[in-house]
Design a protein around this motif. Structure first.
Motif, mmCIF file in Angstrom:
data_model
loop_
_atom_site.group_PDB
_atom_site.id
_atom_site.type_symbol
_atom_site.label_atom_id
_atom_site.label_comp_id
_atom_site.label_asym_id
_atom_site.label_seq_id
_atom_site.Cartn_x
_atom_site.Cartn_y
_atom_site.Cartn_z
ATOM 1 N N ARG A 1 -9.062 9.821 8.693
ATOM 2 C CA ARG A 1 -9.213 8.579 8.600
ATOM 3 C C ARG A 1 -7.724 8.296 7.669
ATOM 4 O O ARG A 1 -6.868 7.473 7.160
ATOM 5 N N LEU A 2 -7.814 8.031 6.034
ATOM 6 C CA LEU A 2 -6.922 8.426 5.774
ATOM 7 C C LEU A 2 -5.555 9.499 5.317
ATOM 8 O O LEU A 2 -4.915 9.589 4.554
ATOM 9 N N ASP A 3 -5.883 10.477 6.225
ATOM 10 C CA ASP A 3 -4.474 11.159 6.465
ATOM 11 C C ASP A 3 -4.330 12.283 5.678
ATOM 12 O O ASP A 3 -3.194 12.296 5.133
ATOM 13 N N ALA A 4 -5.499 12.999 4.764
ATOM 14 C CA ALA A 4 -5.892 13.485 4.038
ATOM 15 C C ALA A 4 -5.693 14.810 4.414
ATOM 16 O O ALA A 4 -6.457 14.801 4.394
ATOM 17 N N LEU B 1 -13.989 10.439 6.788
ATOM 18 C CA LEU B 1 -12.941 10.167 6.033
ATOM 19 C C LEU B 1 -11.505 10.737 6.041
ATOM 20 O O LEU B 1 -10.691 9.601 5.767
ATOM 21 N N ALA C 1 -8.057 12.757 -0.061
ATOM 22 C CA ALA C 1 -8.907 11.929 0.256
ATOM 23 C C ALA C 1 -9.315 10.876 -1.300
ATOM 24 O O ALA C 1 -9.467 9.468 -1.439
ATOM 25 N N ARG D 1 1.398 -1.594 -0.328
ATOM 26 C CA ARG D 1 0.119 0.513 0.099
ATOM 27 C C ARG D 1 1.161 1.392 0.143
ATOM 28 O O ARG D 1 0.305 2.429 -0.865
ATOM 29 N N ASP E 1 0.441 4.410 -2.827
ATOM 30 C CA ASP E 1 0.714 5.673 -2.349
ATOM 31 C C ASP E 1 1.587 6.729 -3.187
ATOM 32 O O ASP E 1 1.959 7.745 -2.750
ATOM 33 N N LYS F 1 -6.660 8.710 -3.353
ATOM 34 C CA LYS F 1 -6.352 7.283 -2.099
ATOM 35 C C LYS F 1 -7.023 6.313 -2.244
ATOM 36 O O LYS F 1 -6.761 5.848 -3.105
ATOM 37 N N LEU F 2 -8.659 6.690 -1.866
ATOM 38 C CA LEU F 2 -9.478 6.568 -2.170
ATOM 39 C C LEU F 2 -9.041 5.505 -4.119
ATOM 40 O O LEU F 2 -9.744 4.560 -3.925
ATOM 41 N N HIS G 1 -8.492 1.038 4.059
ATOM 42 C CA HIS G 1 -9.788 1.662 4.385
ATOM 43 C C HIS G 1 -10.640 1.347 3.039
ATOM 44 O O HIS G 1 -11.957 1.490 4.042
ATOM 45 N N HIS G 2 -11.122 0.636 2.038
ATOM 46 C CA HIS G 2 -12.072 -0.462 2.385
ATOM 47 C C HIS G 2 -12.734 -0.996 3.353
ATOM 48 O O HIS G 2 -13.719 -0.344 2.843
#
Length: 254
Positions: A232-235, A229, A241, A109, A113, A244-245, A187-188
């Motif tokens: 949680r995604l550190d965006a 979101l 965000a 991951r 990223d 990343k998703l 994340h998913h």
């Protein structure tokens, strides 16, 4: 043999050939150099030289979490990320089994990223790197155990043979599955039904107000979902965000 290329004798070469007495290398004939590096520190030096010099593409088959006999996970990630930041197209194929190991799954991951296109395959037969379609690196064997020395690194320079390795890599790449299409990532897996609905509508261009009306909730509720979101995604933004998703969520699953 005209058109077949000429091999250049180099110290430590695993294959040596040169023109015979009275012969001369034809002008414009591609030269091929095959070198062997037995020591791990040599592996790292060669790889750093290649990643610093690559211009367009770097493709990797990797059996494990890092390059065999050389740098560890973090060093490999740093090299890949540095190339991607320079605009080099970086691709990597890993064994699917790594996804079952939390440490290695997290590494994949991180690699993704960092801008690397990652795919997984049921079986990766050996380590292979191809740089700009002109230089290939592979290992000439496998260590028998943890206490065994790392297998030598072999570097092949010149488009004559490197093109064959590039074609081999491409065949594996085409058969491999994108990381985003594998089983749900962290994340998913954490997406709630409400979050999936908001993401689906947002990716279709809906505004917060329109999403709220569509789902029968308030606009602040939509904004709260997006804020959670992003945390949680550190965006730092909705764009980050969404980026990343998009790398790990199949739109068909929303």
């Amino acid at each position: 043999m005209p058109g077949a290329g000429w091999f250049c004798k180099v110290p430590g070469a695993v294959f040596e050939a040169e023109a015979g007495a009275g012969q001369r290398v034809p002008e414009g004939t591609a030269r091929v150099v095959v070198e062997e590096y037995p020591l791990p520190q040599q592996h790292e030096q060669v790889l750093r030289e290649l990643t610093d010099a690559v211009r367009e593409s770097a493709d990797a088959l990797r059996q494990g979490g890092g390059w065999t006999g050389g740098a560890g996970l973090e060093a490999v990630l740093a090299l890949d990320a540095a190339m991607a930041r320079r605009g080099v197209r970086v691709r990597a194929v890993y064994p699917r089994a790594l996804l079952a190991v939390p440490r290695h799954a997290a590494h994949l991951r991180q690699v993704s990223d960092a801008g690397v296109s990652v795919r997984v395959l049921d079986h990766v037969p050996h380590d292979l790197l191809v740089f700009d379609g002109e230089t290939a690196c592979l290992t000439s064997g496998q260590a028998c155990g943890a206490d065994e020395p790392a297998p030598p690194l072999v570097r092949v320079r010149g488009p004559l043979l490197a093109a064959s390795f590039a074609a081999i890599y491409e065949s594996y790449w085409q058969r491999a599955t994108p990381l985003s299409r594998t089983s749900a990532g962290p994340h998913h897996a954490q997406l709630s039904a409400r979050e999936r609905e908001v993401i689906r509508l947002m990716t279709n261009g809906y505004s917060d107000d329109r999403i709220a009306r569509k789902l029968g909730i308030t606009t602040p509720d939509v904004q709260s979902v997006m804020t959670a979101l992003m945390e949680r995604l550190d965006a730092g933004s909705r764009f980050e965000a969404g980026y990343k998703l998009a790398r790990e969520v199949d739109p068909r699953d929303l």
